[in-house]
Design an enzyme around this catalytic site. Structure first.
Site, short mmCIF file in Angstrom:
data_model
loop_
_atom_site.label_atom_id
_atom_site.label_comp_id
_atom_site.label_asym_id
_atom_site.label_seq_id
_atom_site.Cartn_x
_atom_site.Cartn_y
_atom_site.Cartn_z
N GLU A 244 37.13 48.12 49.84
CA GLU A 244 37.66 46.91 49.22
C GLU A 244 39.01 47.20 48.54
O GLU A 244 39.15 47.03 47.33
CB GLU A 244 36.68 46.37 48.18
CG GLU A 244 35.30 46.01 48.73
CD GLU A 244 34.30 45.72 47.62
OE1 GLU A 244 34.71 45.74 46.44
OE2 GLU A 244 33.13 45.48 47.93
N PRO A 245 40.02 47.63 49.27
CA PRO A 245 41.31 47.91 48.64
C PRO A 245 42.08 46.63 48.34
O PRO A 245 42.01 45.64 49.08
CB PRO A 245 42.04 48.75 49.69
CG PRO A 245 41.48 48.23 50.99
CD PRO A 245 40.04 47.88 50.72
N GLY A 246 42.82 46.63 47.26
CA GLY A 246 43.67 45.49 46.92
C GLY A 246 45.07 45.95 46.56
O GLY A 246 46.01 45.83 47.33
N ARG A 247 45.19 46.56 45.38
CA ARG A 247 46.49 47.00 44.87
C ARG A 247 47.21 47.91 45.87
O ARG A 247 48.43 47.78 46.09
CB ARG A 247 46.28 47.75 43.55
CG ARG A 247 47.55 48.18 42.85
CD ARG A 247 47.25 49.17 41.72
NE ARG A 247 46.15 48.74 40.88
CZ ARG A 247 46.29 48.12 39.73
NH1 ARG A 247 47.49 47.84 39.26
NH2 ARG A 247 45.23 47.78 39.03
N ARG B 123 51.18 41.97 33.63
CA ARG B 123 50.72 43.35 33.54
C ARG B 123 51.31 44.12 32.34
O ARG B 123 50.56 44.81 31.64
CB ARG B 123 51.01 44.12 34.83
CG ARG B 123 50.19 43.67 36.03
CD ARG B 123 50.33 44.64 37.21
NE ARG B 123 49.68 45.90 36.93
CZ ARG B 123 50.31 47.02 36.64
NH1 ARG B 123 51.63 47.05 36.60
NH2 ARG B 123 49.63 48.12 36.39
N TYR C 90 48.31 45.08 29.90
CA TYR C 90 47.88 46.47 30.06
C TYR C 90 48.86 47.49 29.47
O TYR C 90 48.64 48.69 29.62
CB TYR C 90 47.71 46.80 31.56
CG TYR C 90 46.75 45.93 32.29
CD1 TYR C 90 45.41 45.84 31.91
CD2 TYR C 90 47.15 45.20 33.41
CE1 TYR C 90 44.52 45.05 32.61
CE2 TYR C 90 46.26 44.41 34.10
CZ TYR C 90 44.95 44.33 33.70
OH TYR C 90 44.06 43.54 34.39
N CYS D 18 57.80 32.32 23.85
CA CYS D 18 57.77 32.43 22.39
C CYS D 18 56.62 33.32 21.92
O CYS D 18 55.69 32.88 21.24
CB CYS D 18 57.65 31.03 21.79
SG CYS D 18 57.94 30.99 20.02
N GLU D 19 56.69 34.58 22.28
CA GLU D 19 55.72 35.61 21.90
C GLU D 19 56.45 36.94 21.81
O GLU D 19 57.25 37.28 22.69
CB GLU D 19 54.60 35.76 22.93
CG GLU D 19 53.75 34.53 23.17
CD GLU D 19 52.68 34.34 22.11
OE1 GLU D 19 52.48 35.27 21.29
OE2 GLU D 19 52.07 33.26 22.10
N TYR E 178 48.79 41.66 41.39
CA TYR E 178 48.50 41.15 40.05
C TYR E 178 49.75 40.62 39.36
O TYR E 178 49.90 40.73 38.16
CB TYR E 178 47.82 42.23 39.20
CG TYR E 178 46.56 42.74 39.85
CD1 TYR E 178 45.43 41.95 39.91
CD2 TYR E 178 46.52 44.00 40.45
CE1 TYR E 178 44.28 42.39 40.55
CE2 TYR E 178 45.38 44.45 41.09
CZ TYR E 178 44.26 43.64 41.13
OH TYR E 178 43.13 44.08 41.76
#
Length: 425
Positions: free
Chosen positions: A284-287, A323, A327, A353-354, A381
């Site tokens: 199940e690879p994604g990245r 990301r 993270y 505004c953060e 992502y």
């Protein structure tokens, strides 16, 4: 990122100059390389050639229909975590019969949809889910194919938000409870036990944790066989990482080496204890398939010197690429058309505004307002985690095919964002 290189001093995606893309489609824009995508998938499919194996792309990494269509045509199956993702697979021409449904919170409606469409398997993560799925399948006159996601309590040594294989995580069935849970699954009349599944986390740069988890799965399969419960597939999950280019990052295990060591362990086990019975292997690879196929193209609006920091304020923000904020992830930043001259240290930040709205910190750049930057390795992502915070439309997405550029998602405008809202009469 071999498909994003400088040519005559200008960063290109394959044969297309990024400034031309910015001029035609604006910024921020996600830019993907078709050839990079297919090369990354081929690394998995080539390593599986001649074996009973299936590569199920974990589409939460990037679920654009064009990406799914290209992978489906290349032979991919899909790993989904919602009913909406299943509908995306179908809309893109993917095969539900090659689709695995993971996730801890499947609703009755999602189960009904998946059974109606004939998915390959449900990766079940709790006894209550087993009972719900049994009831739903029975009400439809069907039998649901199930695999248990077993939590092997293996430390993936990755960011705590993307570690999924420890006792403290919400995912899966604890290894010590797995045998009893399989007994329950085998006893329910509307379920077919077909496999075993494991996924210990994402952004793994070392395959030792995966091999440790595989050994525990093999041990459990042998125990299940003694009880007359025979699984037909072994799903080792995904999680193989990519190199984002931060100082000190080690390169990930090459896909061929990673799969080769897994297959060697599986072959030795089958020859010794499993009497050579066929067991389909699922990944199940994604990245590792999509991350380095894309960049986020953004424009510098202002350069703001400060007492302690200098800021390069760009038109992309945390709503476009979550990301770094979520993270504290390191993303590479490259000027699209590098300038000569002295470099200054900048934090690359957006207009949201953060104070958490940053894309990169402490980068040495020689830039001016109006310059383009490429946030590298942004194909995974990025858009799937994007939001409309501050009523900001999500970015456009384009894919480069050689010297051609195709729009695969239009930029959102403010009217799109409040089209589903209504005021009180």
């Amino acid at each position: 990122m071999s498909h994003f290189q400088y040519q005559n001093g200008v960063l290109h995606a394959d044969s297309v100059a990024l400034p031309a893309i910015a001029e035609q489609f604006g910024t921020p824009t996600y830019v993907y390389s078709k050839s990079a995508l297919l090369e990354n998938f081929s690394a998995y499919s080539d390593a599986c050639r001649g074996r009973d194996a299936l590569v199920c792309y974990a589409m939460k990494a990037n679920s654009n229909l064009a990406i799914l269509d290209l992978l489906a045509r290349a032979g991919a199956g899909f790993d989904i975590v919602s009913g909406g993702e299943l509908l995306r697979v179908i809309a893109a021409g993917g095969d539900p019969g090659k689709t695995i449904f993971s996730g801890v919170g499947k609703t009755v409606e999602e189960m009904q949809l998946a059974l109606e469409k004939g998915i390959l398997c449900f990766n079940v993560e709790s006894i209550p889910e087993l009972h719900r799925l049994n009831d739903v399948a029975g009400s439809m006159g069907k039998r649901a194919p199930v695999s248990l996601r077993v939590n092997p309590n293996v430390d993936a040594k990755t960011h705590p938000y993307i570690a999924t294989g420890l006792k403290a995580n919400k995912f899966g069935v604890a290894f010590d409870d797995a045998l009893a849970t399989y007994r329950t699954a085998a006893s329910l009349p509307n379920l077919d036990v077909v496999g075993i599944d494991c996924h210990i986390g994402s952004q793994l740069l070392d395959d030792a944790p995966l091999l440790e988890a595989l050994d525990k799965l093999i041990e459990l399969i042998d125990t299940l066989a003694l009880e007359g419960i025979h699984v037909h597939h072994l799903d080792i999950g995904g999680g193989l990482g990519v190199n984002y280019g931060a100082e000190g990052d080690k390169p990930p295990v090459p896909v061929g080496d990673y799969l080769g060591r897994l297959f060697a362990r599986i072959d030795a086990w089958r020859a010794e204890k499993y009497e050579g019975k066929p067991v389909k292997v699922i990944f199940e690879p994604g990245r590792s398939i999509v991350a380095d196929t894309g960049v986020l193209l953004t424009k510098i609006e202002y350069l703001k010197p400060g007492v302690e920091k200098n800021f390069a304020i760009v038109d992309a923000a945390m709503n476009d690429l979550m990301r770094p904020t979520l993270y504290q992830a390191w993303m590479g930043v490259q000027p699209v058309s590098p300038r000569e001259g002295a470099k200054l240290t900048y934090d690359v930040v957006g207009p949201v505004c953060e104070s958490g709205d940053w894309l990169a910190r402490e980068r040495e750049l020689a830039v001016e307002p109006g310059d383009l930057l490429a946030i590298m390795t942004a194909g995974a992502y990025g858009m799937t985690m994007a939001s409309n915070y501050n009523t900001r439309g999500r970015a456009a997405e384009v894919i480069v095919d050689g010297d051609r550029v195709h729009v695969i998602r239009q930029r959102e405008n403010p009217a799109d964002l409040f089209a589903l809202e209504s005021m009180l009469k």
